[in-house]
Design an enzyme around this catalytic site. Structure first.
Site, mmCIF file in Angstrom:
data_model
loop_
_atom_site.group_PDB
_atom_site.id
_atom_site.type_symbol
_atom_site.label_atom_id
_atom_site.label_comp_id
_atom_site.label_asym_id
_atom_site.label_seq_id
_atom_site.Cartn_x
_atom_site.Cartn_y
_atom_site.Cartn_z
ATOM 1 N NE ARG A 116 -17.614 -11.855 60.347
ATOM 2 C CZ ARG A 116 -16.372 -12.287 60.365
ATOM 3 N NH1 ARG A 116 -16.045 -13.415 59.761
ATOM 4 N NH2 ARG A 116 -15.420 -11.590 60.962
ATOM 5 C CB THR A 393 -10.938 -14.957 53.227
ATOM 6 O OG1 THR A 393 -10.798 -14.701 54.624
ATOM 7 C CG2 THR A 393 -12.321 -14.583 52.778
ATOM 8 C CB THR A 411 -13.331 -16.578 55.692
ATOM 9 O OG1 THR A 411 -12.036 -16.905 56.212
ATOM 10 C CG2 THR A 411 -14.117 -15.827 56.737
ATOM 11 N N GLY A 485 -7.671 -12.043 51.893
ATOM 12 C CA GLY A 485 -6.483 -11.276 52.239
ATOM 13 C C GLY A 485 -6.552 -10.534 53.548
ATOM 14 N N GLY A 486 -7.489 -10.896 54.441
ATOM 15 C CA GLY A 486 -7.552 -10.244 55.738
ATOM 16 C C GLY A 486 -7.815 -8.762 55.607
#
Length: 581
Positions: A116, A393, A411, A485-486
């Site tokens: 991340r 993403t 993403t 898809g958040g």
């Protein structure tokens, strides 16, 4: 190289495709063990040896070629990741970050790789507030301050070095060739570039990459070359992560970010670290659910929701009936309330993981659910013991002939990230800093509320919803899945699992079935337009507000059985492909 007898390809032009794998596992339902079933309303793709399922066909093929050359699932996954940076620039990336689950069959062990993005070292909790103390979305979304320190390149290098068998040069070869020689523009790429033109054209360095010299749009079938990206990828092929985090590329990234008002430094890039974490694990009706731990909220809340749903006879209530959707929505709203309070970077905040995934805690929450009445979100608070990525993403799943598996979601955040290409590199930069809570209690760009646990701090990783997941049966991989898809990533992944385990659907049927979502705030059930109107009306009589909105997710799923490997690529996104051999 060994010869491979059968090549099976499934392509989606308007309808995507399917995935396969190799490890042989006990079947779950008889209907799923047949390659084709006349009872099924959608048919999965079958393969004998291995499979790649991704959102873009050229990237899928790059991964399968690695498998055919004798590479393992990790080698193929890294090839797919770098290829998507070329062929799916709105989400595939080397300027962003994400999460990878790696299952090593020989050791029967699953590792979570956290690559991340991190906040620059000089970032602080008030960085996105204006002079009035209000959150300024422009600063966290379309500004140099929006860019987090990218993690993708180092994440791929760590996975390849520790768990792969091939060199960086081998797995990046196809991506470099596609960037240098060009790819034919698909309708999907053309449409997305036209739709995001205003966002991208804020940055002259980006305009020159994604549009013609006269400012015109690329048309379907035209050749799209990215020579600067090819050069950046070549540096990575030759030097590994040092070719990105140090040297000319690093200098160009920092210069571009700082010119746009950002605070990233060369030391921020040089000091970036990937973290290997222990996956979060739960149990659902005898299946083991393995998913991402914090700073992803995905695994915790996936398990928390499934724990609540386990208290109800979902199979008897029926697939996508009002009764089933009601208990799903009630479980979702409680989990997302907890997300707003308790989730953040575990290196900065003690996340109560075990408390949240406790079966006893789930029973307590489930006991609050009344079957014929919706609970207003105003009455649901975080339990006694949130922000997210955009739709842009992307997820891919890989299984090889040895039974190794990779589930990867990564993403740039918004479509095309910040829209900014680092001058001279061809590299799109993320706007992941918007995934922090700019101000406690204030929704970010996508509507989720967060608190102090996810406040901005230097070198901290923002909270995520990405949920790469592997479902195990009898100690072996059974389903490899995930989605973009958040905030809807978590609930989309959950519905794939429920559709197979609770409703006996094959992996293709599980993929195409209508989806629903509730995230506590706003207090509504979001549904796809294919959901039955009578069901919607029944939900409204229970007190739910129901909103029909855009389709949700783009799952890439692989199922392993004794009969071979079955897969499905989501028809909600054009251009995806699952290819097995």
């Amino acid at each position: 190289m060994r010869a491979f007898k059968t090549l099976i390809v499934a392509m989606s032009i308007a309808v995507p495709i399917i995935s396969l794998s190799t490890a042989l596992v006990s079947p779950v339902h008889a209907a799923q063990t047949s390659i084709y079933s006349q009872m099924a309303t959608a048919q999965p793709v079958w393969a004998k040896h291995g499979m790649v399922s991704s959102q873009e066909s050229l990237a899928t093929r790059a991964g399968v070629e690695i498998l055919k050359q004798g590479g393992n699932a990790v080698d193929a996954a890294v090839a797919v990741a770098f290829s998507l940076a070329v062929t799916l620039p709105r989400a595939g990336n080397i300027g962003g970050g994400g999460f990878m689950l790696v299952h090593i069959a020989e050791q029967n062990k699953t590792i979570a790789i956290d690559y991340r993005e991190m906040a620059p070292s000089k970032a602080h909790k008030d960085i996105f507030l204006n002079e009035n103390g209000d959150a300024d979305a422009r600063l966290s979304q379309e500004h140099g301050l929006a860019v987090g320190v990218p993690g993708t390149v180092m994440g791929m290098e760590l996975a390849l070095t520790k768990y792969g068998t091939m060199t960086m040069k081998q797995v990046t070869e196809t991506a470099i060739k596609m960037a240098k020689e060009g790819i034919k523009v698909t309708s999907d790429l053309s449409t997305s570039l036209i739709g995001m033109k205003q966002h991208i054209n804020q940055w002259p360095s980006s305009t020159g990459v994604f549009y013609k010299a006269d400012g015109g749009n690329y048309q379907v079938g035209e050749l799209f070359k990215q020579p600067e990206l090819a050069h950046s990828l070549s540096l990575i092929a030759q030097q590994g992560s040092k070719g990105f985090y140090q040297g000319e590329t690093a200098k160009q990234i920092v210069s571009s970010v700082q010119e746009a008002g950002g605070i990233m430094t060369l030391d921020d890039l040089k000091n970036y670290k990937v973290v290997e974490r222990k996956p979060v694990q739960g149990d659902y009706r005898g299946y083991q659910i393995i998913s991402m731990p914090p700073p992803s909220s995905g695994g915790i809340h996936l398990i928390e929701m499934l724990n609540m749903l386990e208290q109800f006879p979902i199979d008897k209530l029926g697939h996508n009936t009002a009764a089933t959707i009601h208990v799903m929505a009630e479980s979702m709203r409680r989990a997302y309330a907890d997300r707003s309070e308790y989730l953040g970077d575990p290196d900065f905040y003690k996340v109560p993981v075990q408390a949240l995934i406790s079966k006893d805690y789930a029973k307590k929450l489930a006991s609050q659910i009344v079957m014929n009445k919706a609970t207003p979100s105003s009455e649901v608070k975080p339990g006694d013991l949130a922000p997210y990525e955009s739709n842009q993403t992307t997820h891919f799943s890989v299984v090889d002939k040895w039974g190794n598996a990779v589930s990867n979601t990564y993403t740039l955040n918004f479509s095309y990230g910040s829209g900014m290409v680092a001058q001279g590199t061809g590299i799109l930069l993320n706007n992941e800093m918007d995934d922090f809570s700019a101000k406690p209690g204030v929704p970010n760009g996508y509507g989720l509320v967060g608190g102090d646990a996810n406040a901005v701090e230097g070198n901290k990783r923002p909270l995520s919803s990405m949920s790469p997941t592997i479902v195990m049966k009898d100690g072996k991989p059974f389903i490899v899945t995930g989605s973009p898809g958040g905030s809807r990533i978590i609930t989309t992944t959950m519905q794939i699992i429920m559709n197979v385990i609770d409703h006996d659907l094959n992996i293709a049927e599980a993929t195409v079935a209508p989806r629903i979502h509730h995230q506590w705030l706003p207090d509504e059930i979001r549904v796809e337009q294919s959901l039955n109107q009578d069901t919607i009306d029944l939900l409204k009589t229970k007190g739910h507000k129901v909103n029909v909105k855009n389709a949700m997710g783009s799952t890439q799923s692989i199922m392993l059985t004794e009969q071979g490997i079955f897969g499905a690529s989501d028809p909600r996104r054009a251009g995806s492909e699952a290819l097995g051999y």
